[in-house]
Design a protein around this motif. Structure first.
Motif, mmCIF file in Angstrom:
data_model
loop_
_atom_site.group_PDB
_atom_site.id
_atom_site.type_symbol
_atom_site.label_atom_id
_atom_site.label_comp_id
_atom_site.label_asym_id
_atom_site.label_seq_id
_atom_site.Cartn_x
_atom_site.Cartn_y
_atom_site.Cartn_z
ATOM 1 N N PHE A 127 7.885 52.789 52.550
ATOM 2 C CA PHE A 127 6.534 52.465 52.107
ATOM 3 C C PHE A 127 6.025 51.260 52.882
ATOM 4 O O PHE A 127 6.782 50.591 53.592
ATOM 5 N N ALA A 128 4.748 50.961 52.752
ATOM 6 C CA ALA A 128 4.143 49.922 53.583
ATOM 7 C C ALA A 128 4.735 48.547 53.301
ATOM 8 O O ALA A 128 5.082 47.806 54.224
ATOM 9 N N ARG A 129 4.861 48.204 52.011
ATOM 10 C CA ARG A 129 5.327 46.866 51.668
ATOM 11 C C ARG A 129 6.067 46.904 50.340
ATOM 12 O O ARG A 129 5.804 47.750 49.494
ATOM 13 N N CYS A 130 6.978 45.963 50.185
ATOM 14 C CA CYS A 130 7.685 45.797 48.918
ATOM 15 C C CYS A 130 7.494 44.359 48.451
ATOM 16 O O CYS A 130 7.887 43.419 49.144
ATOM 17 N N ASP A 131 6.864 44.198 47.300
ATOM 18 C CA ASP A 131 6.711 42.883 46.681
ATOM 19 C C ASP A 131 7.780 42.727 45.613
ATOM 20 O O ASP A 131 7.849 43.537 44.677
ATOM 21 N N ILE A 132 8.604 41.703 45.750
ATOM 22 C CA ILE A 132 9.663 41.454 44.780
ATOM 23 C C ILE A 132 9.268 40.267 43.917
ATOM 24 O O ILE A 132 9.129 39.144 44.413
ATOM 25 N N ILE A 133 9.039 40.527 42.647
ATOM 26 C CA ILE A 133 8.721 39.463 41.701
ATOM 27 C C ILE A 133 10.045 38.849 41.275
ATOM 28 O O ILE A 133 10.856 39.478 40.594
ATOM 29 N N PHE A 134 10.235 37.630 41.697
ATOM 30 C CA PHE A 134 11.543 37.001 41.659
ATOM 31 C C PHE A 134 11.583 35.930 40.576
ATOM 32 O O PHE A 134 10.803 34.982 40.587
ATOM 33 N N ASP A 135 12.497 36.099 39.603
ATOM 34 C CA ASP A 135 12.648 35.107 38.541
ATOM 35 C C ASP A 135 14.124 35.002 38.162
ATOM 36 O O ASP A 135 14.529 35.303 37.042
ATOM 37 N N ASP A 136 14.922 34.591 39.141
ATOM 38 C CA ASP A 136 16.355 34.441 38.940
ATOM 39 C C ASP A 136 16.867 33.425 39.953
ATOM 40 O O ASP A 136 16.167 33.085 40.914
ATOM 41 N N ALA A 137 18.085 32.936 39.764
ATOM 42 C CA ALA A 137 18.672 31.984 40.703
ATOM 43 C C ALA A 137 18.859 32.658 42.060
ATOM 44 O O ALA A 137 19.432 33.761 42.127
#
Length: 310
Positions: free
Chosen positions: A57-67
């Motif tokens: 796919f064109a892009r992957c946004d990773i919503i990051f809320d971990d160490a």
């Protein structure tokens, strides 16, 4: 095959002995395999090539809320830097430690929101969830309303694959459920894996079998999207995990942890028996911590004994 019951190939075990812990030249972090803050490979042995992964796919946004040191989504950023964007919700404004948003620990406004890519160019790390186009965005999240990618694409109104953004949430499960209801995500369509692989992840979770780490889920979805039938399979006789470029660092971390426990004569944390034992221990602790309810009425007075005069 039972979940996570996987031996480390001899060739990979031999390669592990040549990896070295190294200090990151950008932020000064000492790490093995990659810097979790600057998202760059570290200590790569001579003759070993770190692959560049390509997502379908064109892009992957990773919503990051971990160490950062614990999260497997960092692997995707290291291996597919041009397509993966991190949305850092883990870092507070008052945090002066090394973070994805401030790799050198700087609090200056010019350094905020920057992370060094493997090409040496500064790439943005967002600090809040952006607005998304519902017709060009999917969230990889196995909720009750989710469908497989191939089921979703049979519907009208979805952007073509090369214009699609995939959103992935990397956080502890309870926190992920909260984030999925964020106003900027709530109206987006959820997709789930059609063929979830057995997880090899070594971190404990209480959600039972069928749950995989973030990078395992991303790699499995990429295979399903790229295949005609929607299944993820490798070449005959080969473990698909060893072939997938997105799992390059995951495989080596798995092997490193596995070999370290085996050499010490200890049970591997990624094995199903170890996970079940850990789950039983946590449940037992929860039962012990649960406060006992006191009886109500005449029974309470009888158990409390005679009252002393004032």
């Amino acid at each position: 095959m039972a979940e996570a019951e996987c031996a480390v190939p001899d060739a990979l075990a031999g390669e592990l002995s040549r990896w070295r812990r190294e200090v990151c030249g950008t932020c000064g972090t000492s790490a093995m395999f990659y810097c979790p803050y600057c998202c760059t490979p570290l200590g790569v042995p001579e003759g070993v090539m770190v692959p560049t992964a390509r997502l379908p796919f064109a892009r992957c946004d990773i919503i990051f809320d971990d160490a950062p040191k614990k999260a497997t989504s960092i692997h995707a950023k290291v291996l597919a830097p041009e397509q993966v964007r991190l949305i850092d919700l883990f870092t507070g404004e008052g945090n002066s430690n090394r973070t994805l948003s401030r790799p050198a620990g700087s609090t200056g406004p010019k350094e905020m929101g920057k992370c060094q890519s493997p090409q040496g160019e500064a790439e943005s790390v967002l600090r809040e969830i952006p607005e998304y186009d519902p017709h060009a965005t999917l969230v990889l999240f196995p909720d009750d309303s989710s469908a497989t990618y191939h089921e979703v694409t049979s519907e009208n109104g979805l952007a073509p694959l090369d214009g699609l953004t995939l959103v992935v949430i990397d956080s502890p499960w309870k926190r992920a459920q909260v984030l999925r209801k964020h106003p900027r995500l709530a109206n987006l369509r959820s997709i789930r894996l059609g063929h979830p692989p057995p997880s090899r992840f070594w971190r404990y979770h209480s959600e039972g079998t069928g749950c995989v780490s973030t990078v395992e889920a991303l790699a499995a979805l990429a295979k399903e999207v790229s295949s005609e039938g929607g299944s993820a399979s490798g070449a005959a006789g080969l473990d698909p995990m060893l072939e997938d470029p997105l799992l390059f660092f995951f495989v080596r971390q798995f092997a490193y942890i596995s070999e370290r426990h085996v050499s010490a004569g200890a049970e591997r944390p990624m094995d199903a028996t170890a996970k079940q034992r850990r789950m039983d221990q946590v449940r037992q602790k929860d039962r012990v911590k649960r406060p006992k309810l006191r009886p109500y009425g005449p029974e309470a007075r009888r158990l409390s004994g005679p009252r002393l005069p004032a």
